[in-house]
Scaffold this motif. Sequence first.
Motif, PDB file in Angstrom:
ATOM      1  N   ILE A 302       0.820  -1.213   0.000  1.00 34.23           N
ATOM      2  CA  ILE A 302       0.000   0.000   0.000  1.00 34.23           C
ATOM      3  C   ILE A 302       0.856   1.266   0.000  1.00 34.23           C
ATOM      4  N   ALA A 303       1.850   1.328   0.887  1.00 34.79           N
ATOM      5  CA  ALA A 303       2.663   2.541   1.005  1.00 34.79           C
ATOM      6  C   ALA A 303       3.451   2.808  -0.270  1.00 34.79           C
ATOM      7  N   ARG A 304       4.074   1.755  -0.844  1.00 37.37           N
ATOM      8  CA  ARG A 304       4.847   1.942  -2.065  1.00 37.37           C
ATOM      9  C   ARG A 304       3.950   2.260  -3.258  1.00 37.37           C
ATOM     10  N   THR A 305       2.747   1.676  -3.276  1.00 42.74           N
ATOM     11  CA  THR A 305       1.793   1.990  -4.348  1.00 42.74           C
ATOM     12  C   THR A 305       1.370   3.455  -4.270  1.00 42.74           C
ATOM     13  N   ALA A 306       1.090   3.943  -3.055  1.00 47.83           N
ATOM     14  CA  ALA A 306       0.715   5.351  -2.880  1.00 47.83           C
ATOM     15  C   ALA A 306       1.865   6.272  -3.285  1.00 47.83           C
ATOM     16  N   THR A 307       3.098   5.899  -2.920  1.00 43.48           N
ATOM     17  CA  THR A 307       4.266   6.691  -3.313  1.00 43.48           C
ATOM     18  C   THR A 307       4.418   6.715  -4.827  1.00 43.48           C
ATOM     19  N   ASN A 308       4.171   5.607  -5.458  1.00 44.18           N
ATOM     20  CA  ASN A 308       4.242   5.502  -6.914  1.00 44.18           C
ATOM     21  C   ASN A 308       3.285   6.484  -7.578  1.00 44.18           C
ATOM     22  N   ILE A 309       2.065   6.558  -7.046  1.00 45.30           N
ATOM     23  CA  ILE A 309       1.052   7.453  -7.614  1.00 45.30           C
ATOM     24  C   ILE A 309       1.421   8.916  -7.355  1.00 45.30           C
ATOM     25  N   LYS A 310       1.863   9.215  -6.133  1.00 48.32           N
ATOM     26  CA  LYS A 310       2.204  10.600  -5.776  1.00 48.32           C
ATOM     27  C   LYS A 310       3.355  11.151  -6.608  1.00 48.32           C
ATOM     28  N   ASN A 311       4.195  10.256  -7.114  1.00 47.17           N
ATOM     29  CA  ASN A 311       5.335  10.698  -7.911  1.00 47.17           C
ATOM     30  C   ASN A 311       5.063  10.678  -9.408  1.00 47.17           C
ATOM     31  N   GLY A 312       3.786  10.535  -9.783  1.00 47.37           N
ATOM     32  CA  GLY A 312       3.386  10.758 -11.165  1.00 47.37           C
ATOM     33  C   GLY A 312       3.265   9.546 -12.055  1.00 47.37           C
ATOM     34  N   ALA A 313       3.236   8.338 -11.507  1.00 45.73           N
ATOM     35  CA  ALA A 313       3.110   7.135 -12.337  1.00 45.73           C
ATOM     36  C   ALA A 313       1.821   7.176 -13.159  1.00 45.73           C
ATOM     37  N   VAL A 314       1.899   6.690 -14.381  1.00 46.30           N
ATOM     38  CA  VAL A 314       0.713   6.677 -15.239  1.00 46.30           C
ATOM     39  C   VAL A 314       0.394   5.287 -15.781  1.00 46.30           C
ATOM     40  N   SER A 315       1.295   4.317 -15.567  1.00 44.08           N
ATOM     41  CA  SER A 315       1.051   2.979 -16.107  1.00 44.08           C
ATOM     42  C   SER A 315       1.838   1.944 -15.305  1.00 44.08           C
ATOM     43  N   PRO A 316       1.606   0.652 -15.572  1.00 40.12           N
ATOM     44  CA  PRO A 316       2.356  -0.396 -14.877  1.00 40.12           C
ATOM     45  C   PRO A 316       3.858  -0.372 -15.150  1.00 40.12           C
ATOM     46  N   PHE A 317       4.294   0.409 -16.141  1.00 42.45           N
ATOM     47  CA  PHE A 317       5.724   0.481 -16.432  1.00 42.45           C
ATOM     48  C   PHE A 317       6.524   0.990 -15.228  1.00 42.45           C
ATOM     49  N   SER A 318       5.898   1.836 -14.425  1.00 39.83           N
ATOM     50  CA  SER A 318       6.605   2.351 -13.248  1.00 39.83           C
ATOM     51  C   SER A 318       6.975   1.215 -12.308  1.00 39.83           C
ATOM     52  N   GLY A 319       6.078   0.228 -12.169  1.00 42.82           N
ATOM     53  CA  GLY A 319       6.371  -0.929 -11.326  1.00 42.82           C
ATOM     54  C   GLY A 319       7.476  -1.787 -11.902  1.00 42.82           C
ATOM     55  N   VAL A 320       7.491  -1.916 -13.238  1.00 42.11           N
ATOM     56  CA  VAL A 320       8.556  -2.671 -13.902  1.00 42.11           C
ATOM     57  C   VAL A 320       9.892  -1.963 -13.699  1.00 42.11           C
ATOM     58  N   ILE A 321       9.883  -0.653 -13.878  1.00 41.00           N
ATOM     59  CA  ILE A 321      11.108   0.135 -13.707  1.00 41.00           C
ATOM     60  C   ILE A 321      11.614   0.031 -12.276  1.00 41.00           C
ATOM     61  N   HIS A 322      10.698   0.040 -11.307  1.00 38.24           N
ATOM     62  CA  HIS A 322      11.095  -0.083  -9.907  1.00 38.24           C
ATOM     63  C   HIS A 322      11.843  -1.394  -9.671  1.00 38.24           C
ATOM     64  N   GLY A 323      11.375  -2.484 -10.304  1.00 37.49           N
ATOM     65  CA  GLY A 323      12.066  -3.764 -10.165  1.00 37.49           C
ATOM     66  C   GLY A 323      13.437  -3.757 -10.832  1.00 37.49           C
ATOM     67  N   VAL A 324      13.534  -3.100 -11.988  1.00 31.00           N
ATOM     68  CA  VAL A 324      14.813  -3.014 -12.708  1.00 31.00           C
ATOM     69  C   VAL A 324      15.824  -2.184 -11.912  1.00 31.00           C
ATOM     70  N   VAL A 325      15.355  -1.119 -11.280  1.00 38.98           N
ATOM     71  CA  VAL A 325      16.239  -0.276 -10.456  1.00 38.98           C
ATOM     72  C   VAL A 325      16.836  -1.095  -9.321  1.00 38.98           C
ATOM     73  N   VAL A 326      15.997  -1.878  -8.665  1.00 39.40           N
ATOM     74  CA  VAL A 326      16.479  -2.724  -7.560  1.00 39.40           C
ATOM     75  C   VAL A 326      17.492  -3.742  -8.086  1.00 39.40           C
ATOM     76  N   LEU A 327      17.236  -4.276  -9.264  1.00 36.80           N
ATOM     77  CA  LEU A 327      18.168  -5.233  -9.874  1.00 36.80           C
ATOM     78  C   LEU A 327      19.530  -4.586 -10.134  1.00 36.80           C
ATOM     79  N   LEU A 328      19.540  -3.368 -10.681  1.00 34.28           N
ATOM     80  CA  LEU A 328      20.798  -2.672 -10.958  1.00 34.28           C
ATOM     81  C   LEU A 328      21.562  -2.365  -9.672  1.00 34.28           C
TER      82      LEU A 328
END
Length: 590
Positions: A302-328
């Motif tokens: 819930i908290a990370r989803t709310a943060t995602n929205i507050k920072n301007g996410a518009v599609s599921p790509f933001s969640g994919v990018i979040h996973g890629v960032v953690v991988l890097l």
Amino acid sequence: MKWTGRFEGYTLAALQKDLISGVIVGIIAIPLGMAFAIASGVKPEYGIYTTIAAGILISLLGGSKYQIGGPTGAFIPILFAIVMQYGYDNLLIAGVMAGILLVLMGMLKLGVLIKFIPRPVTIGFTTGIAVTIFSGQIANFLGLTHLEKHQDFLPNMKEILVHLGTMNFYSILTASISLVVILLTPRFLPKVPGSLIGLVISTLVAALFFKDQVATIGSSFGAIPSTLPHLYIPEVTWDRISHLIQPAFVIAMLGGIESLLSAVVADGMTGSRHNSNRELIGQGIANIITPLFGGIPATGAIARTATNIKNGAVSPFSGVIHGVVVLLVLILFAPFASVIPLASMAPILMIVAWNMSERKEFAHVLKTRTSDSIVMAITFLLTVFTNLTTAVEVGLLLAVLLFVKRMSQILSVAKVLPDPASEKVRPHMVTEGHDCPQLNIFTIEGPLFFGAANLFEKSIMDTIHLRSRILLLRLAGVPFLDTTGEANLSSLVQHFNKEGGIVLISGIQQQPMEFLKRTGLYDKVGAQHFFEHTGEAINYALQQLDNNKCLGCKHFAFRECASLSTGEHHQDTINKLNTGNTDQHTLSPV
């Protein structure tokens, strides 16, 4: 990607927004992933693996555009108990089983049912989980050593008390720095993740000024590998599966609840609408695949989803990018994570526990002093002092029993007669000297279901006149009828038919009517004995009376009774009733 229906009209500007939100959420997720894994009794890298795999899969396959998936605090007590009782390998198997259950729930379109779990039960176990998480970090905050871990709350609290003498001043200082930074960051740097800043600053202080004086991730769990996880399939046996059915079911239920709650929060923040069944399927697939790479069960955060929205996410790509960032980050900076003190991570989880505790809602429900307060309090206490499985089972059972009790109390059965003053039927018109011996009229209000059906039959049988010829049931106030209610109604019909009497029904609603038709009771009563309005039913009933028994009757329950009792204009009254030419029962249409 159009097959998901969530990327139509996707533009470069949207990608830029998703990139910013994904990077921010990914940075926030790194310390949380490690902290949740450690608190769950597994190595910190497994939390990172979960964040990567589950985060990407849940975003791609789930039913919410903005959902961020990964390890969450709600799972900590469950996963810790499974690791303690069954071991890490069995936790992976339970995770896969839970994923399969979630997929099945989604395919069977059960997503909507999870939303019907009573709020007091949810508040109770959520607050209980928060207490468990918070108390579980006291030892790391104080730097206590030589503690033996237990599944239950009280033995763990006893361990802390027994080992208070091993408190480490440097650990307390490190944890305090981390806590203060986490609390102050939102005030002075609202766009910066406080948990990450607190972790970095407290780690630097510990490394520079009192190195080797506090326990770190490296000293406790070994170095975090900077390589990708390998595919790992644990040995699966029928014996293991049978032992893990219950914990897998709990993981699936909690995962489903948590993910759908998070999706609802996202809907409220964005005005969008998630697909609950697709969300369950996406969560299920993620939890089937993630354990194969060493990851622990995941759900919507819930908290990370709310943060995602507050920072301007518009599609599921933001969640994919979040996973890629953690991988890097894992590949590039994993060696540095080994020097993070456990004391630096304790405040992160304590803040998580505080935020998820629903303390205001808990206090509000307690103040109501209703049965909901009891359900919530018992669920909370059982979550803390036993386990989540027992708490949810008992909480749901109590909620159902108390609901049945409340619904049974709603049912009212009242004997009534027409009130000439109001042109309605009223209970106060029935007295010892003013009651028709041949026609009994009852108003029933409330659901006729298994919790109240016996009361319905008993109330009528205890009240009707022994020689009553006709029973008129006013069912306009009955919204629901189940099998037990139908059986009790059928018993009344059989009793009257056996005695040569008849049962009339007026104002019946759609659900009870359709149910009576399916069971065949409609035909037993007779289509001619169902009426839309009470007045029509009374007129019909008066035509069926034994007029000889009316002679000399002094009850005068109906206006026609005066003529029928004396025999004056006897044939006139009968003719009017037979032709419907009487204004006596122009009652309200109920």
